[in-house]
Write a protein that holds these residues in place. Structure first.
Motif, mmCIF file in Angstrom:
data_model
loop_
_atom_site.group_PDB
_atom_site.id
_atom_site.type_symbol
_atom_site.label_atom_id
_atom_site.label_comp_id
_atom_site.label_asym_id
_atom_site.label_seq_id
_atom_site.Cartn_x
_atom_site.Cartn_y
_atom_site.Cartn_z
ATOM 1 N N ARG A 156 -7.726 40.120 38.081
ATOM 2 C CA ARG A 156 -7.205 38.939 37.395
ATOM 3 C C ARG A 156 -8.062 38.604 36.180
ATOM 4 O O ARG A 156 -7.535 38.260 35.110
ATOM 5 C CB ARG A 156 -7.146 37.751 38.369
ATOM 6 C CG ARG A 156 -6.738 36.430 37.743
ATOM 7 C CD ARG A 156 -5.331 36.468 37.156
ATOM 8 N NE ARG A 156 -5.036 35.258 36.381
ATOM 9 C CZ ARG A 156 -5.409 35.087 35.117
ATOM 10 N NH1 ARG A 156 -6.090 36.042 34.487
ATOM 11 N NH2 ARG A 156 -5.107 33.975 34.476
ATOM 12 N N SER B 124 1.658 35.713 35.882
ATOM 13 C CA SER B 124 3.032 35.846 36.380
ATOM 14 C C SER B 124 3.529 37.265 36.132
ATOM 15 O O SER B 124 2.897 38.053 35.413
ATOM 16 C CB SER B 124 3.938 34.833 35.692
ATOM 17 O OG SER B 124 4.133 35.224 34.352
ATOM 18 N N ASP C 12 -3.099 34.451 45.545
ATOM 19 C CA ASP C 12 -2.702 33.261 46.302
ATOM 20 C C ASP C 12 -3.172 33.302 47.754
ATOM 21 O O ASP C 12 -2.849 32.400 48.534
ATOM 22 C CB ASP C 12 -1.171 33.116 46.281
ATOM 23 C CG ASP C 12 -0.665 32.663 44.918
ATOM 24 O OD1 ASP C 12 -1.479 32.165 44.115
ATOM 25 O OD2 ASP C 12 0.543 32.805 44.664
ATOM 26 N N ARG D 195 -2.660 30.680 36.059
ATOM 27 C CA ARG D 195 -1.737 31.372 36.950
ATOM 28 C C ARG D 195 -1.049 32.518 36.213
ATOM 29 O O ARG D 195 -0.286 32.301 35.284
ATOM 30 C CB ARG D 195 -0.696 30.356 37.450
ATOM 31 C CG ARG D 195 0.004 30.792 38.695
ATOM 32 C CD ARG D 195 0.823 29.673 39.329
ATOM 33 N NE ARG D 195 1.518 30.193 40.479
ATOM 34 C CZ ARG D 195 0.950 30.391 41.656
ATOM 35 N NH1 ARG D 195 -0.311 30.055 41.833
ATOM 36 N NH2 ARG D 195 1.630 30.915 42.656
ATOM 37 N N LEU E 209 -0.387 39.244 42.545
ATOM 38 C CA LEU E 209 -0.179 37.791 42.528
ATOM 39 C C LEU E 209 -0.276 37.223 43.948
ATOM 40 O O LEU E 209 -0.863 36.161 44.162
ATOM 41 C CB LEU E 209 1.182 37.447 41.905
ATOM 42 C CG LEU E 209 1.369 37.895 40.439
ATOM 43 C CD1 LEU E 209 2.742 37.474 39.919
ATOM 44 C CD2 LEU E 209 0.263 37.350 39.540
#
Lengths: 350, 350
Positions: free
Chosen positions: B54, B21, B330, B19, B326
């Motif tokens: 990513r 951030s 998701d 994940r 981000l």
């Protein structure tokens, strides 16, 4: 003069279990058929035995209707015209025909294909120049798109399809790697057919041996086995590799099943995506209209020039066809399974 | 006059876990770059955010090198030429460029593509007329080979790829069935994009609903999901069905995993064989040279004629790009994710 009697093998009963037996067949003698208008009288020279025949013995829904009880078993043959009531044929013509398991048959001339037997054995049209050959050629050419310098792997490589696939690949400048069961078949692939490497799928180190035989990966995998072989092939497939699928023997035989504890479908689809693979199933008749003539011309030329070898497993006598079929189902053949229907005595008189 | 300062977003640190951030990014202010000989000064108007970004944040081997720590994040943009030291461009030209996450950049003119913005929003070249659009068009046209009257099913159907696939299929006369997550997206497929049916993959009766939506089976399945959806699609695929594979979202997200207790690989290969299926993975750049111009011409015309709709999910301000990325990871976007980099004040002055 030909005999005035004919012989046929009929389906006497449907097999009660998966395993067919001699009791399911009956050999019968009948009067010689008489051809009508537009028909020819054929003498069957060689009958082809093929895996689909076992399926026709069952009363099951399929793409073709089952053989009827008391009716001759279905089958394709090369035959000679004895008598013609058609302008298209003369006695002595050699034809390809859906004769069934019969020594003589009267048929409409319309459904017959005259064969060019100049420099070619007529029986080749049941194997290397017939449906098995076309399955090999069309899958390789239309889907496999082989390019010189690439590596091809083919399973069941001593079979009528696999053996031609490998030889065509060699002629096109590829590295040809065959997979077969046992040292005798592997030696045949290298010594007789000229494959670059042969891997025994019974070896405990099968996957490592396959990898070692494919130092530049695999560009064309001709799939006619499935199961554990696929799991060993998958990691070796190069970007843009092509996978013609013409058979999955393990799903019939129950051998060579792969380990189902891992998610091989996910691994397969991931490889398809990340390496831009093409997997394409086919049945040769999809390509017949567009490509059959090209196939006959190309493979016929190779055959006349002695550049392609093909192995025939010949049983003599129509009455022995049932046992020959059972042997083939058990994998006890080596080469295309044929039955010599025309007696040698008759043959010597021609 | 433009501002004499530029903004950029750099990779401050690599994500310690899967994940990412906000702490992994840093917004910086720099002097306005000065173009050299053969270069142009670009003002970035709109930046595209895409899933591959990513991956670039990790220091992992991949087909592309990772972003460097302290360097701007990579990315494609539409930008306007402010100053040109190249004969090929004049101030005001709108171009497609690999600018990274920057408000201004001095670049060699050679790598830039001038955009035709006559009747087309420049941002379309990042989505429906860009890589997502070309992925849709090339997979459908080159692999899917759609024919009027056939049925197409596409997953992730509200996404930038799936939404175009379905609309192109409708324009070609096919029945288009979309798969999406949730009633809002399903309603959008039918009400806005004109799909014939939309199936919610979260439905407990997903497989039955899909079957009911495809009364004539499936001829083209555009695979960008994988997993459980594939298991529901497989029994519905018609003979000669084509399956372009451009993504397997479930293998990234971990959702929609299929039941691995059965041997789905064997079932898949059996279907491939008996129904002559084609499964073909691809990455759009395989087709760029041969087909990109045809794609731009065809989809550009549809767009100008208002025959194709495309949804953009726009975040305003380059400093907000990290949060927008981000959110996209998701799955909280709806449409192609873009960042409007050029400030509205600046826009109004042009």
């Amino acid at each position: 003069m030909e005999s005035q009697q004919a012989t046929q093998v009929v389906l006497a009963s449907r097999p009660a279990t998966a395993r067919a037996s001699l009791e399911n067949f009956r050999v019968e003698t009948t009067p010689l058929p008489v051809p009508g208008a537009g028909q020819v009288l054929l003498r069957v020279d060689t009958l082809s035995l093929d895996p689909y025949m076992r399926g026709r013995m069952n009363d099951a829904r399929s793409y073709a209707k089952p053989a009827g009880i008391g009716e001759p078993m279905p089958g394709e043959s090369v035959a000679t015209v004895l008598e013609s009531h058609s302008a298209e044929f003369v006695p002595g013509d050699v034809v390809l025909a859906q004769t069934g398991w019969r020594s003589h048959v009267a048929m409409d001339a319309a459904g017959l294909k005259k064969l060019d037997v100049d420099g070619i054995e007529a029986s080749a049209y049941l194997g290397v120049l017939g449906m098995p050959g076309f399955t090999a050629w069309s899958g390789l050419e239309v889907i496999g798109k082989p390019k010189a310098g690439e590596t091809l792997v083919v399973g069941a490589a001593t079979g009528p399809v696999g053996s031609l696939v490998g030889q065509l690949a060699k002629l096109a400048g590829l590295r040809a790697v065959g997979i077969a069961g046992g040292p005798k078949k592997c030696a045949y692939l290298i010594d007789v057919l000229g494959f670059d490497a042969a891997i025994d799928h019974r070896s405990p180190n099968f996957a490592q041996e396959l990898e070692a035989a494919c130092p530049n990966g695999i560009d064309v995998y001709f799939e006619n086995i499935g199961g554990a072989v696929w799991n060993a092939v998958l990691p070796l497939l190069n970007q843009y590799a092509r996978v013609p699928v013409c058979g999955l023997m393990v799903q019939q035989s129950g051998t060579l099943q792969h380990d189902t504890s891992a998610d091989y479908l996910a691994a397969t689809m991931r490889a398809v995506l990340t390496r831009s693979l093409q997997i394409r199933g086919y049945i040769n008749y999809e390509f017949t209209e567009q490509y059959f003539d090209s196939f006959l011309r190309e493979v016929g030329t190779f055959l006349r020039e002695g550049k392609i070898k093909h192995l025939e497993d010949v049983t003599v006598g129509l009455e022995n066809a049932p046992q020959a079929l059972l042997n083939m189902i058990d994998g006890r053949n080596f080469g295309k399974v044929l039955v010599q229907v025309r007696s040698n005595a008759s043959a010597s008189r021609s």
